[in-house]
Every structure is written in structure tokens, then in C-alpha cells.
Design a protein around this motif. Structure first.
Motif, short mmCIF file in Angstrom:
data_model
loop_
_atom_site.label_atom_id
_atom_site.label_comp_id
_atom_site.label_asym_id
_atom_site.label_seq_id
_atom_site.Cartn_x
_atom_site.Cartn_y
_atom_site.Cartn_z
N MET A 80 45.93 28.19 41.41
CA MET A 80 45.48 29.37 42.18
C MET A 80 44.16 29.87 41.61
SD MET A 80 47.44 32.99 42.91
CE MET A 80 48.83 32.18 43.71
N GLY A 81 43.13 29.99 42.48
CA GLY A 81 41.82 30.43 42.03
C GLY A 81 41.77 31.92 41.73
N ILE A 82 40.67 32.33 41.13
CA ILE A 82 40.51 33.75 40.75
C ILE A 82 40.54 34.65 41.97
CG2 ILE A 82 38.95 35.43 39.71
CD1 ILE A 82 38.00 33.26 37.84
N LEU A 83 39.85 34.24 43.03
CA LEU A 83 39.82 35.06 44.25
C LEU A 83 41.20 35.21 44.86
CD1 LEU A 83 36.54 33.84 46.02
CD2 LEU A 83 36.94 36.00 44.82
N ALA A 84 41.97 34.14 44.81
CA ALA A 84 43.33 34.19 45.36
C ALA A 84 44.20 35.15 44.54
CB ALA A 84 43.95 32.80 45.37
N VAL A 85 44.03 35.12 43.22
CA VAL A 85 44.78 36.02 42.35
C VAL A 85 44.40 37.47 42.63
CG1 VAL A 85 45.15 36.74 39.96
CG2 VAL A 85 45.07 34.31 40.52
N ILE A 86 43.08 37.71 42.82
CA ILE A 86 42.61 39.07 43.11
C ILE A 86 43.18 39.57 44.43
CG2 ILE A 86 40.57 40.44 43.68
CD1 ILE A 86 39.01 38.73 41.68
N ARG A 87 43.20 38.69 45.44
CA ARG A 87 43.74 39.10 46.75
C ARG A 87 45.23 39.43 46.65
NH1 ARG A 87 41.02 34.36 48.73
NH2 ARG A 87 38.99 34.90 49.63
N LYS A 88 45.96 38.65 45.85
CA LYS A 88 47.39 38.85 45.74
C LYS A 88 47.74 40.06 44.86
CE LYS A 88 51.69 36.50 44.46
NZ LYS A 88 52.31 35.27 43.92
N GLU A 89 47.00 40.23 43.78
CA GLU A 89 47.32 41.28 42.80
C GLU A 89 46.29 42.41 42.79
OE1 GLU A 89 50.12 41.05 41.50
OE2 GLU A 89 50.62 38.92 41.68
N TRP A 90 45.62 42.63 43.92
CA TRP A 90 44.52 43.59 43.95
C TRP A 90 44.97 45.01 43.60
CZ3 TRP A 90 44.25 47.94 47.03
CH2 TRP A 90 45.18 48.02 48.08
N PHE A 91 46.20 45.33 43.95
CA PHE A 91 46.66 46.70 43.70
C PHE A 91 46.85 46.96 42.20
CE2 PHE A 91 50.17 49.92 43.63
CZ PHE A 91 49.39 50.98 44.08
N ILE A 92 47.48 46.03 41.50
CA ILE A 92 47.66 46.19 40.06
C ILE A 92 46.30 46.18 39.35
CG2 ILE A 92 48.60 45.09 37.98
CD1 ILE A 92 50.94 44.12 39.65
N ILE A 93 45.41 45.29 39.79
CA ILE A 93 44.05 45.26 39.23
C ILE A 93 43.35 46.59 39.50
CG2 ILE A 93 41.78 44.16 39.38
CD1 ILE A 93 43.26 41.56 40.11
N GLY A 94 43.56 47.12 40.70
CA GLY A 94 42.96 48.40 41.06
C GLY A 94 43.46 49.53 40.19
N ILE A 95 44.76 49.50 39.84
CA ILE A 95 45.33 50.53 38.97
C ILE A 95 44.62 50.53 37.62
CG2 ILE A 95 47.38 51.21 37.65
CD1 ILE A 95 49.07 50.29 40.01
N VAL A 96 44.44 49.33 37.06
CA VAL A 96 43.76 49.21 35.76
C VAL A 96 42.34 49.74 35.85
CG1 VAL A 96 42.95 47.61 33.99
CG2 VAL A 96 45.18 47.25 35.06
N LEU A 97 41.63 49.39 36.92
CA LEU A 97 40.23 49.79 37.07
C LEU A 97 40.09 51.30 37.24
CD1 LEU A 97 38.82 46.95 39.38
CD2 LEU A 97 38.45 47.27 36.92
N VAL A 98 40.97 51.92 38.03
CA VAL A 98 40.83 53.37 38.25
C VAL A 98 41.18 54.15 36.98
CG1 VAL A 98 41.20 53.24 40.74
CG2 VAL A 98 43.16 53.62 39.24
N ILE A 99 42.13 53.63 36.19
CA ILE A 99 42.46 54.29 34.93
C ILE A 99 41.29 54.20 33.96
CG2 ILE A 99 43.94 54.20 32.88
CD1 ILE A 99 46.22 53.32 34.70
N LEU A 100 40.67 53.02 33.89
CA LEU A 100 39.49 52.85 33.03
C LEU A 100 38.35 53.75 33.49
CD1 LEU A 100 39.48 48.97 32.48
CD2 LEU A 100 40.10 50.75 30.82
N SER A 101 38.17 53.85 34.80
CA SER A 101 37.11 54.71 35.35
C SER A 101 37.37 56.17 35.01
CB SER A 101 37.04 54.55 36.88
OG SER A 101 36.72 53.22 37.23
N ALA A 102 38.64 56.57 35.09
CA ALA A 102 38.99 57.96 34.75
C ALA A 102 38.74 58.24 33.28
CB ALA A 102 40.46 58.21 35.09
N LYS A 103 38.97 57.25 32.43
CA LYS A 103 38.74 57.42 31.01
C LYS A 103 37.25 57.55 30.70
CE LYS A 103 39.64 57.39 26.58
NZ LYS A 103 40.23 58.57 25.92
#
Length: 341
Positions: free
Chosen positions: A1-24
Motif C-alpha cells: 500500500m502506497g503512502i497516498l493510499a495510507v493517507i486516504r485511508k487513515e486521513w482522520f487519525i493523521i488529521g488528529i495528530v496534525l491539529v494537536i501539533l498545530s494547537a501546541k
């Protein structure tokens, strides 16, 4: 499974990590009173959008049938507003002998007294494919019930009292939950054929809105200068919160799947999320009202600030596992029904 496919499938969990980092990195943008104005955009617009989206996507007959699922509603509300506070009260009798900050322990009790949220439980139930109609009903009904019950529970367990502005809180709930849901259902009656044909990404929209709620929650947490904690006490409270959530999710899962319970796998999903989630949107204003003037209000608020994102993180992580279980159970039920007598 390529990186883009992983991002499409797990975008919500990745988004959670990114918004928490942004808030920090930059909490001032999403903090209460900041440029994003979460006291309006989240408390009103985001929550209203979630329920309008639910009203637009939910088949009217499913919502109507949910109203009469009394057994499920009784289970959820009894667990949330009766069993949960009592169980935590008993746990705190033991934790009182430890070195954990007493105000943090009081904060854990306030968490237990809170009503279910009006967003995360619905979104996670929808993400799994559970009984969304039951989740919507119990989130909305539990929130209204909590406005009356929660102050009484706080008085009972913590000895705090105050005059709660029921009218303003009822008005907010009516405008952000009931009205958007009704409008969504009304729009669906006109757009039913279009919606059934095009199948808009309702789940994606709700998940994106939830990311905004997570971001502003962490912005408030990271930007509060009055919160000064003993790191050991904080770590222990975080571990206790996750232990409570996991234990109660397993407990509700066990009771709702036992033989003779009468609940479907989709019902169980709604029960697990609605029974164990607690509202930050309603909780923080209630704490500020009931504990007005308390010197340690910020410390009392910490467990709720932790519990809210923790329930979303834990729920999001468990979505694939619960979805797999539900699908397999539904297949078993169908096969059993097809077997000759």
C-alpha cells in the motif's frame, strides 16, 4: 500500500495528530476569544453543522424508530448519569489515599457527572456504521437531561451549588441541536432522490468538523497559564482516564452483547460510545457556573479537558476494530436467520 493510499485511508487519525501539533505550536489562533472565535464557530456553527449533516443524511423512518427504542435509551442514560458517577465516586475513595492532587481527583468526579456530548459519539457511531439514529437521540436527550441532572450530581458528590441559567443553556441546545436536525430532515424530504443517487460524503464532512473541535479543545488546554500541575499527578490522571474509558467501554460492550439483551450489533456501537463519552461543550460552562469563584477551578477543569480529546482519540483508534466486529456479527445474524428451522 502506497503512502497516498495510507493517507486516504487513515486521513482522520493523521488529521488528529496534525491539529494537536498545530494547537501546541500556535494555540492563540484557536483559543477562546482568538481569531477563530471557537465560542461561536465551534459552540454554535460546528455543532449545528454536525446535526444538520446528520439530519440531512439520516432516513426519517430510522430516527422515528429510534424514539421508541426505550430499552436502549434507558440503558445509556442510566449508565451515563447514574452508574458512571457512582463508580467514579467509589474509585476516588481509594485514590484519596494516594499522592494525586486532590483537585484533580475532584475534577475526575466532575467528569463523571457530565452528560454525553452532542457531537463525538454521533460521529464515531456513524463512522463505524452503528445505530446513528439512537446515538443522535441519546446525545440530544442526554444533553437536555444533563442540564437538570448534572448540577444536582455536582451538589451531591462535591457539595457545590449555584443557580444554573437553564433557559440560556436550553436555548443554545435547541438552536444547535434540535433546529439543525429538523432543518436537515426538512431538506432531505425535498432532496431525497438526489441524495440517494449522489450519496454525498456525510461522514467525511462530520469528521472534518470534528477535527476543528479537537483543534480548539487543545488550543484551550495548551494556552491556559493558570494550570500548574505536578507532572506525576497529571500523568497518573491521564492513565486513570484512559483506564476508566477502556473499562467502561468493555463493560457496556459486555452487557449489551450478552444473550437476551435484545440489542443488535449496531445498537451496541451506539451504546458503547454514548454511554462512555462526556461533553466538554456543556461541561466547561457548567463548571464555570457551579464552581464560580473557586480558586482551583482550572485544576478541577483539567480532567475534563483531558477526557474529551482522549475519548475522541481512543474512539477513533478503535473505529476499524469495532467496525470489523459489527460487520462480522451482522453477517452471523443474517446467516442464522437464513438457516432452516
Amino acid at each position: 500500500m502506497g503512502i497516498l493510499a495510507v493517507i486516504r485511508k487513515e486521513w482522520f487519525i493523521i488529521g488528529i495528530v496534525l491539529v494537536i501539533l498545530s494547537a501546541k505550536v500556535q494555540p492563540s489562533f484557536g483559543v477562546r476569544g482568538g481569531p477563530l472565535k471557537p465560542e461561536v464557530t465551534v459552540a454554535y456553527v460546528a455543532v449545528a453543522l454536525i446535526f444538520f449533516n446528520s439530519g440531512l443524511s439520516l432516513k426519517s423512518e430510522e430516527l422515528t424508530s429510534a424514539l421508541f427504542h426505550v430499552r436502549l435509551h434507558l440503558f445509556v442514560q442510566s449508565f451515563t448519569l447514574v452508574f458512571f458517577p457512582l463508580a467514579v465516586w467509589l474509585l476516588l475513595r481509594v485514590l484519596a489515599f494516594t499522592a494525586i492532587d486532590q483537585w484533580l481527583l475532584r475534577g475526575l468526579q466532575t467528569v463523571s457527572c457530565m452528560p454525553p456530548p452532542v457531537s463525538s459519539a454521533v460521529i464515531l457511531t456513524k463512522a463505524v456504521g452503528g445505530n446513528e439514529a439512537a446515538a443522535i437521540f441519546n446525545s440530544a436527550f442526554g444533553s437536555f437531561l444533563g442540564i437538570i441532572v448534572t448540577p444536582g450530581l455536582l451538589l451531591l458528590f462535591l457539595g457545590s451549588s449555584s443557580s444554573v441559567p437553564f433557559s440560556s443553556i436550553f436555548s443554545q441546545l435547541f438552536m444547535t441541536v434540535v433546529v439543525p436536525l429538523v432543518l436537515g430532515q426538512a431538506c432531505r424530504s425535498f432532496l431525497r432522490e438526489f441524495l440517494d443517487r449522489r450519496k454525498p460524503p456525510f461522514g467525511t464532512v462530520s469528521s472534518a468538523v470534528l477535527l476543528m473541535i479537537i483543534y480548539t479543545t487543545f488550543c484551550d488546554t495548551f494556552s491556559n497559564p493558570s494550570i500548574q500541575l505536578d507532572p506525576t499527578s497529571l500523568l497518573l490522571v491521564v492513565l486513570i482516564i484512559f483506564a476508566i474509558q477502556i473499562s467502561f467501554m468493555l463493560l457496556t460492550f459486555t452487557f449489551s452483547t450478552r444473550s437476551g439483551s435484545g440489542f443488535t450489533p449496531a445498537d451496541t456501537v451506539a451504546i458503547v460510545f454514548c454511554s462512555t463519552h462526556k461533553s466538554l461543550t456543556l461541561g466547561i460552562p457548567m463548571l464555570k457556573i457551579v464552581f464560580a469563584g473557586y480558586q482551583h477551578l482550572s485544576l478541577i477543569s483539567v480532567p475534563l479537558l483531558i477526557y474529551h480529546p482522549a475519548q475522541i482519540l481512543l474512539g477513533s483508534i478503535l473505529v476499524p476494530t469495532i467496525k470489523t466486529w459489527m460487520n462480522s456479527r451482522q453477517k452471523e445474524v443474517k446467516l442464522t436467520a437464513l438457516e432452516p428451522v
